[in-house]
Design a protein around this motif. Structure first.
Motif, PDB file in Angstrom:
ATOM      1  N   LYS A  84      39.479  40.436  29.974  1.00 26.59           N
ATOM      2  CA  LYS A  84      39.697  40.019  31.357  1.00 26.59           C
ATOM      3  C   LYS A  84      41.103  40.444  31.752  1.00 26.59           C
ATOM      4  O   LYS A  84      42.099  39.818  31.377  1.00 26.59           O
ATOM      5  CB  LYS A  84      39.538  38.504  31.481  1.00 26.59           C
ATOM      6  CG  LYS A  84      39.746  37.983  32.887  1.00 26.59           C
ATOM      7  CD  LYS A  84      38.655  38.453  33.840  1.00 26.59           C
ATOM      8  CE  LYS A  84      37.424  37.577  33.758  1.00 26.59           C
ATOM      9  NZ  LYS A  84      36.400  37.940  34.755  1.00 26.59           N
TER      10      LYS A  84
ATOM     11  N   HIS B 125      43.408  34.748  34.879  1.00 24.28           N
ATOM     12  CA  HIS B 125      42.651  35.851  35.460  1.00 24.28           C
ATOM     13  C   HIS B 125      43.391  36.350  36.696  1.00 24.28           C
ATOM     14  O   HIS B 125      44.407  35.765  37.104  1.00 24.28           O
ATOM     15  CB  HIS B 125      41.219  35.418  35.794  1.00 24.28           C
ATOM     16  CG  HIS B 125      41.137  34.206  36.667  1.00 24.28           C
ATOM     17  ND1 HIS B 125      41.324  34.253  38.031  1.00 24.28           N
ATOM     18  CD2 HIS B 125      40.890  32.908  36.374  1.00 24.28           C
ATOM     19  CE1 HIS B 125      41.192  33.047  38.544  1.00 24.28           C
ATOM     20  NE2 HIS B 125      40.928  32.207  37.559  1.00 24.28           N
TER      21      HIS B 125
ATOM     22  N   ASN C  75      38.772  41.848  37.675  1.00 22.83           N
ATOM     23  CA  ASN C  75      38.422  40.994  38.824  1.00 22.83           C
ATOM     24  C   ASN C  75      38.832  41.609  40.160  1.00 22.83           C
ATOM     25  O   ASN C  75      39.457  40.948  40.999  1.00 22.83           O
ATOM     26  CB  ASN C  75      39.038  39.601  38.687  1.00 22.83           C
ATOM     27  CG  ASN C  75      38.168  38.644  37.890  1.00 22.83           C
ATOM     28  OD1 ASN C  75      38.676  37.895  37.074  1.00 22.83           O
ATOM     29  ND2 ASN C  75      36.862  38.669  38.111  1.00 22.83           N
TER      30      ASN C  75
END
Length: 409
Positions: A171, A21, A201
């Protein structure tokens, strides 16, 4: 019914492959703290929170003097005993409370013969839909290593065949925004009629986020999740694009929620049964979102079966669950609950039928994965095992280099 003991056990559960991530990686396992509340009538209730180790276990056990003799049904008293606002300035006990509240709702439900969701108003639905949650992964023993568009699409096909997903979440944020655009568009082309969401993110500046949003605007987007950081950044983004936005990062408590409603910064809030301090708190936030006509869904923070059960009860009770929930659960190889992992059917998981959370811990499995934790230990979420000198920088992340596209260092 009174609490007589409070126990905590750290476990590590293996993943199919390490998950990458924008801020680092999950290093091939999830580390969780399993909390057990024991009552004077011999019942046990189970809760769960992220992370673990000796300090986490001691933090749980240190709350026994606060709770010995407490009636598990007195959930509002529990909240004030553990995380009242003044004490919260010095001791952030949100996740400790979440795990203990989860266990109290479980044991109270068992004592009364009702489900945890019945303690917050009951269920509106018996099955909760989930998204596929696709990661760039390092190679595992039998799966993993996905980086290219073709590799991510192949993994999505495998997950769709196994679990029936019709919503796909990528992601992003590991590689350049242009790479994420290419992969995301390949997913949309591969699954016409399905819906999609992209989550880097918070890795991008507002300006970069706007550029990506424009590049994927024609896709059937549920929402664009945490494309940039902070309420002000997300507000600026929302003003400039037509696609709904979502967050699980910049709205994680009631102060944030009030500010978000005033600013109209983010359209959809993903509610987490640990980050928000418990199942009841997440549900209360959902009610507020419903009153102000904002969207809600269920967030995943790397759950084992106990927290997954709490997520199912939240999803069952939320009147404004407008989107498929997130779960990392299908990345797990095994679980600690009796009967093994809960199963997906047609992209959804059925609400457990038993009292309380509806799942029971297999104590042999608990011991097995506690021993596994002692063998492998924890890991740093904000570090990448294949890039030891790398670290994330806001607001412009240090993306993976082209030579790492194959999954190596």
């Amino acid at each position: 019914m009174k609490i007589v003991d409070l126990k905590a056990t750290t476990i590590a559960l293996p993943l199919e492959a390490p998950l990458r991530h924008a801020h680092g990686a999950h290093w091939g396992r999830f580390v969780r703290t399993i909390v057990e509340v024991v009552t004077d009538d011999g019942l046990s209730g189970w809760g769960e929170m992220g992370g673990g180790g000796e300090s986490a276990e001691q933090s749980v056990r240190a709350l026994l003097p606060y709770l010995k003799g407490h009636d598990p049904l007195q959930l509002e008293q529990l909240r004030w005993k553990i995380m009242n606002p003044v004490a919260g300035l010095y001791n952030n006990r949100m996740q400790l409370h979440a795990a203990i509240e989860m266990a109290c709702m479980d044991v109270a439900g068992k004592a009364l013969g009702i489900r945890a969701c019945d303690l917050i108003g009951g269920a509106l639905r018996e099955t909760i839909p989930f998204a596929s949650y696709l990661f760039y992964r390092y190679p595992g023993e039998s799966h993993g290593g996905e980086v290219s568009p073709d590799e991510i699409v192949a993994e999505a096909r495998r997950q769709k065949a196994a679990n029936g997903f019709t919503t796909h979440k990528l992601k992003g944020g590991v590689f350049s925004p242009d790479h994420d655009i290419e992969v995301y568009r390949a997913l949309a082309d591969a699954f016409p009629g399905d819906s999609f969401r992209l989550d880097p993110n918070n890795a991008w500046t507002v300006e970069e986020a706007i550029r990506v949003a424009e590049a994927v605007a024609d896709i059937r987007n549920d929402y664009l999740e945490d494309f940039c950081f902070g309420l002000e950044g997300m507000r600026r983004l929302r003003q400039r694009i037509s696609i709904p936005t979502a967050t699980n990062v910049v709205v994680v408590n009631f102060e944030h929620l009030a500010a978000n409603i005033r600013l109209e910064a983010v359209d959809v809030v993903l509610l987490d049964t640990t980050f928000w301090g418990g199942l009841r708190q997440a549900y209360r936030a959902g009610q507020i979102l419903e009153a102000f006509q904002f969207g809600a869904s269920v967030h995943s923070s790397g759950e084992a079966g106990i927290q997954l059960a709490s997520m199912l009860h939240l999803g069952a009770a939320l009147p404004n669950l407008g989107f498929a929930a997130d779960a990392h659960y299908h990345h797990l190889v095994d679980d600690i609950i009796v009967g093994g992992k809960l199963r997906y059917e047609n992209g959804a998981i059925r609400l457990p039928e038993g009292p309380g959370l509806g799942v029971e811990v297999d104590r042999a499995k608990l011991d097995q994965y506690a021993e596994y934790f002692r063998e492998v230990g924890g890991y740093a979420y904000d570090r990448d095992p294949q890039r030891p000198d790398w670290y994330a920088i806001h607001p412009e992340m240090r993306f993976a280099t082209p030579e790492s596209l194959s999954g190596g260092a």
